[in-house]
Design a protein around this motif. Structure first.
Motif, PDB file in Angstrom:
ATOM      1  N   THR A  18     -73.586 -97.758  -0.385  1.00  0.00           N
ATOM      2  CA  THR A  18     -73.303 -97.383   1.490  1.00  0.00           C
ATOM      3  C   THR A  18     -72.367 -97.096   2.174  1.00  0.00           C
ATOM      4  O   THR A  18     -72.056 -98.193   2.815  1.00  0.00           O
ATOM      5  CB  THR A  18     -73.629 -98.774   1.329  1.00  0.00           C
ATOM      6  N   PRO A  19     -72.706 -96.008   2.199  1.00  0.00           N
ATOM      7  CA  PRO A  19     -71.726 -94.979   2.289  1.00  0.00           C
ATOM      8  C   PRO A  19     -71.768 -94.988   4.314  1.00  0.00           C
ATOM      9  O   PRO A  19     -71.954 -95.324   4.815  1.00  0.00           O
ATOM     10  CB  PRO A  19     -71.448 -93.628   1.952  1.00  0.00           C
ATOM     11  N   VAL A  20     -69.996 -95.233   4.406  1.00  0.00           N
ATOM     12  CA  VAL A  20     -69.752 -94.980   5.795  1.00  0.00           C
ATOM     13  C   VAL A  20     -68.602 -94.327   6.503  1.00  0.00           C
ATOM     14  O   VAL A  20     -67.736 -94.266   5.740  1.00  0.00           O
ATOM     15  CB  VAL A  20     -70.123 -96.230   6.014  1.00  0.00           C
ATOM     16  N   TYR A  21     -67.984 -94.130   7.594  1.00  0.00           N
ATOM     17  CA  TYR A  21     -66.652 -92.925   7.468  1.00  0.00           C
ATOM     18  C   TYR A  21     -65.672 -94.654   7.918  1.00  0.00           C
ATOM     19  O   TYR A  21     -65.825 -95.520   8.869  1.00  0.00           O
ATOM     20  CB  TYR A  21     -66.946 -92.366   8.920  1.00  0.00           C
ATOM     21  N   ALA A  53     -71.882-102.438   3.238  1.00  0.00           N
ATOM     22  CA  ALA A  53     -74.017-102.763   3.499  1.00  0.00           C
ATOM     23  C   ALA A  53     -74.613-103.442   4.879  1.00  0.00           C
ATOM     24  O   ALA A  53     -75.378-102.426   5.350  1.00  0.00           O
ATOM     25  CB  ALA A  53     -74.563-104.343   1.902  1.00  0.00           C
ATOM     26  N   GLN A  54     -74.263-104.739   5.216  1.00  0.00           N
ATOM     27  CA  GLN A  54     -75.143-104.973   6.572  1.00  0.00           C
ATOM     28  C   GLN A  54     -74.436-103.756   7.582  1.00  0.00           C
ATOM     29  O   GLN A  54     -75.828-103.806   8.650  1.00  0.00           O
ATOM     30  CB  GLN A  54     -74.069-106.212   7.111  1.00  0.00           C
ATOM     31  N   LEU A  55     -73.825-103.161   7.987  1.00  0.00           N
ATOM     32  CA  LEU A  55     -73.383-102.336   9.212  1.00  0.00           C
ATOM     33  C   LEU A  55     -74.350-100.928   8.531  1.00  0.00           C
ATOM     34  O   LEU A  55     -75.327-100.435   9.250  1.00  0.00           O
ATOM     35  CB  LEU A  55     -72.364-101.750   8.623  1.00  0.00           C
ATOM     36  N   ALA A  56     -74.218-100.652   6.738  1.00  0.00           N
ATOM     37  CA  ALA A  56     -75.404 -99.310   6.771  1.00  0.00           C
ATOM     38  C   ALA A  56     -76.628 -99.274   6.850  1.00  0.00           C
ATOM     39  O   ALA A  56     -77.442 -98.705   7.182  1.00  0.00           O
ATOM     40  CB  ALA A  56     -75.160 -99.012   4.953  1.00  0.00           C
ATOM     41  N   LEU A  57     -77.334-100.708   6.535  1.00  0.00           N
ATOM     42  CA  LEU A  57     -78.554-101.124   6.925  1.00  0.00           C
ATOM     43  C   LEU A  57     -79.117-101.594   8.598  1.00  0.00           C
ATOM     44  O   LEU A  57     -79.644-100.956   8.423  1.00  0.00           O
ATOM     45  CB  LEU A  57     -78.565-102.526   6.389  1.00  0.00           C
ATOM     46  N   THR A  58     -78.159-102.086   9.165  1.00  0.00           N
ATOM     47  CA  THR A  58     -78.320-102.131  10.562  1.00  0.00           C
ATOM     48  C   THR A  58     -78.418-100.313  11.030  1.00  0.00           C
ATOM     49  O   THR A  58     -79.436-100.022  11.696  1.00  0.00           O
ATOM     50  CB  THR A  58     -77.110-102.529  11.316  1.00  0.00           C
ATOM     51  N   GLY A  84     -62.992 -99.650   7.275  1.00  0.00           N
ATOM     52  CA  GLY A  84     -62.526 -99.039   6.176  1.00  0.00           C
ATOM     53  C   GLY A  84     -61.603 -99.840   5.111  1.00  0.00           C
ATOM     54  O   GLY A  84     -61.407-100.172   4.145  1.00  0.00           O
ATOM     55  N   ARG A  85     -61.647-101.104   6.464  1.00  0.00           N
ATOM     56  CA  ARG A  85     -61.547-102.748   5.959  1.00  0.00           C
ATOM     57  C   ARG A  85     -62.777-103.223   5.737  1.00  0.00           C
ATOM     58  O   ARG A  85     -62.384-104.580   5.822  1.00  0.00           O
ATOM     59  CB  ARG A  85     -60.634-103.359   7.238  1.00  0.00           C
ATOM     60  N   LEU A  86     -63.645-102.965   5.834  1.00  0.00           N
ATOM     61  CA  LEU A  86     -64.861-104.080   5.922  1.00  0.00           C
ATOM     62  C   LEU A  86     -65.219-104.730   4.182  1.00  0.00           C
ATOM     63  O   LEU A  86     -64.620-103.143   3.207  1.00  0.00           O
ATOM     64  CB  LEU A  86     -66.356-103.548   5.754  1.00  0.00           C
ATOM     65  N   SER A  87     -65.629-105.423   3.900  1.00  0.00           N
ATOM     66  CA  SER A  87     -65.322-105.494   2.593  1.00  0.00           C
ATOM     67  C   SER A  87     -67.064-104.958   2.297  1.00  0.00           C
ATOM     68  O   SER A  87     -67.761-104.395   3.247  1.00  0.00           O
ATOM     69  CB  SER A  87     -66.061-107.216   2.967  1.00  0.00           C
ATOM     70  N   GLY A  88     -67.365-104.745   1.131  1.00  0.00           N
ATOM     71  CA  GLY A  88     -68.385-104.792   0.458  1.00  0.00           C
ATOM     72  C   GLY A  88     -69.770-104.811   1.059  1.00  0.00           C
ATOM     73  O   GLY A  88     -70.891-104.221   1.723  1.00  0.00           O
ATOM     74  N   GLY A  89     -69.912-105.917   1.452  1.00  0.00           N
ATOM     75  CA  GLY A  89     -71.127-106.657   2.299  1.00  0.00           C
ATOM     76  C   GLY A  89     -71.477-106.213   3.539  1.00  0.00           C
ATOM     77  O   GLY A  89     -72.649-105.848   3.631  1.00  0.00           O
ATOM     78  N   GLN A  90     -70.414-106.294   3.621  1.00  0.00           N
ATOM     79  CA  GLN A  90     -70.027-106.007   5.716  1.00  0.00           C
ATOM     80  C   GLN A  90     -70.322-104.002   5.342  1.00  0.00           C
ATOM     81  O   GLN A  90     -71.418-104.715   6.613  1.00  0.00           O
ATOM     82  CB  GLN A  90     -68.737-106.089   5.850  1.00  0.00           C
ATOM     83  N   SER A 142     -62.893 -94.152   8.627  1.00  0.00           N
ATOM     84  CA  SER A 142     -61.932 -93.918   9.906  1.00  0.00           C
ATOM     85  C   SER A 142     -62.219 -94.405  11.107  1.00  0.00           C
ATOM     86  O   SER A 142     -61.935 -94.766  12.148  1.00  0.00           O
ATOM     87  CB  SER A 142     -61.212 -92.910   9.830  1.00  0.00           C
ATOM     88  N   LEU A 143     -63.325 -94.550  11.086  1.00  0.00           N
ATOM     89  CA  LEU A 143     -64.073 -94.672  12.673  1.00  0.00           C
ATOM     90  C   LEU A 143     -65.103 -96.261  12.515  1.00  0.00           C
ATOM     91  O   LEU A 143     -64.954 -97.017  11.807  1.00  0.00           O
ATOM     92  CB  LEU A 143     -65.985 -94.121  12.461  1.00  0.00           C
ATOM     93  N   SER A 144     -65.179 -96.594  13.318  1.00  0.00           N
ATOM     94  CA  SER A 144     -65.072 -98.378  14.034  1.00  0.00           C
ATOM     95  C   SER A 144     -66.450 -98.548  14.370  1.00  0.00           C
ATOM     96  O   SER A 144     -66.849 -97.956  13.345  1.00  0.00           O
ATOM     97  CB  SER A 144     -64.353 -98.949  15.151  1.00  0.00           C
ATOM     98  N   VAL A 145     -66.985 -99.785  14.126  1.00  0.00           N
ATOM     99  CA  VAL A 145     -68.370-100.218  13.675  1.00  0.00           C
ATOM    100  C   VAL A 145     -69.112-100.589  15.218  1.00  0.00           C
ATOM    101  O   VAL A 145     -70.569 -99.173  14.988  1.00  0.00           O
ATOM    102  CB  VAL A 145     -68.339-102.235  14.013  1.00  0.00           C
ATOM    103  N   ALA A 146     -68.307-100.295  16.145  1.00  0.00           N
ATOM    104  CA  ALA A 146     -69.297 -99.638  17.368  1.00  0.00           C
ATOM    105  C   ALA A 146     -68.699 -97.919  17.500  1.00  0.00           C
ATOM    106  O   ALA A 146     -69.759 -97.606  17.964  1.00  0.00           O
ATOM    107  CB  ALA A 146     -68.426 -99.920  18.682  1.00  0.00           C
ATOM    108  N   ASP A 147     -68.150 -97.394  16.293  1.00  0.00           N
ATOM    109  CA  ASP A 147     -67.902 -95.868  16.476  1.00  0.00           C
ATOM    110  C   ASP A 147     -69.314 -95.374  15.785  1.00  0.00           C
ATOM    111  O   ASP A 147     -69.861 -94.228  16.187  1.00  0.00           O
ATOM    112  CB  ASP A 147     -66.699 -96.164  15.686  1.00  0.00           C
TER     113      ASP A 147
END
Length: 299
Positions: free
Chosen positions: A90-93, A141-146, A133-139, A95-100
């Motif tokens: 579930t790759p995310v960036y 995954a939820q961000l990528a799914l959203t 980068g500070r989110l847990s693995g589950g978080q 350095s970017l925030s959730v809002a970013d």
């Protein structure tokens, strides 16, 4: 919402993909109807990720054809927007925030649903200002799914998205996956080694092994069409030809055989009462047959 007239989610004809001398997929014919949650299972190296990458337009077939939602994958920007993809880990960036991430999604996707994204982020407890980068693995995954769902795709594709998650995070992820499928009226493909997850959320099954599709179909029909029998070797040899013996295991020093067979229940011998088959037994039977020295069951 998909209906009977909707084109197949996936339709492959003679699909082959090679990487140099290695064949990842070999001469695959496959049709998956719309409106399904498809479990794609098989051992490492079976070709699962290759099939998903082909479906997303990330790579091209060596030969044959694959249509997704009735068209070539990623044939244009409009078709690309119809498919949402969550890759392994579930790759995310970081350095970017959730809002970013939500702002980037809105900028890149003309079908972006900001209200859906914000609502789901709040529901799973993500803080908009928090760095990914500070989110847990589950978080993560939820961000990528959203992000994938907020593009409002007709097909969601997941490549082992929950394999590294702890049981609680995986449970929540699967719940949200089903909620998105229902809300969007979408189809989904879930590649997973975890057969319990497949049994929980999927209603269609594709087993890939040895670079080929070994069995595919709606799970209730597959389970109803397979039977476990305990027979003598002689009874096994006398089974009707229209019963496909998938696998056999010797018992009692070879005097009896535990057989998993596929076929109409009316063709089963009355002297050998049939038992039900679980999803795990069905998957393992086809994988065992595919990797046997002859590529076939012993009979």
């Amino acid at each position: 919402m998909p209906n009977e007239q909707s084109p197949p989610v996936l339709q492959a004809q003679g699909l082959t993909k090679r990487y140099g001398r290695r064949t990842a997929l070999r001469d695959i014919d496959l049709t998956v109807p719309a409106g399904r949650v498809i479990g794609l299972v098989g051992p490492n190296g079976a070709g699962k990720s290759t099939l998903l990458h082909l479906a997303c337009g990330l790579t091209e077939p060596t030969s044959g054809r694959l249509d997704v939602l009735g068209a070539r994958p990623a044939s244009d920007a409009a078709h690309l927007a119809r498919v949402g993809f969550v890759a392994q880990d579930t790759p995310v960036y970081g350095s970017l925030s959730v809002a970013d991430h939500l702002r980037l999604g809105a900028r890149l996707n003309p079908t972006w649903d900001q209200a859906l994204a914000e609502r789901r982020i709040a529901q799973v407890g993500l803080i908009p200002t928090q760095k990914a980068g500070r989110l847990s693995g589950g978080q993560r995954a939820q961000l990528a799914l959203t992000i994938a769902a907020a593009t409002r795709p007709e097909l969601l594709i997941f490549d082992e998205p929950a394999a590294a998650l702890d049981p609680l995070a995986r449970d929540r992820f699967l719940d949200n996956l089903l909620e998105f499928v229902t809300e969007l009226g979408a189809s989904a493909v879930l590649s997973s080694h975890l057969l319990g997850d497949v049994a929980r959320v999927c209603d269609h099954l594709v087993v890939l092994c040895d670079s080929r599709v070994q069995v595919a179909g709606d799970i209730p029909e597959l389970l109803a069409g397979h039977h476990r029998l305990v027979l003598t070797r002689g009874e096994l040899d006398r089974l009707p030809a229209d019963l496909d013996v998938v696998t056999t295991v010797d018992q009692d020093g070879g005097r009896r055989v535990d057989a998993l067979v596929r076929g109409d229940a009316t063709a089963l011998p009355p002297t050998a009462p049939a038992g039900p088959v679980t999803l795990e037994e069905l998957v393992l039977a086809y994988m065992t047959r595919a990797t046997a020295p002859t590529g076939r069951s012993r009979r």
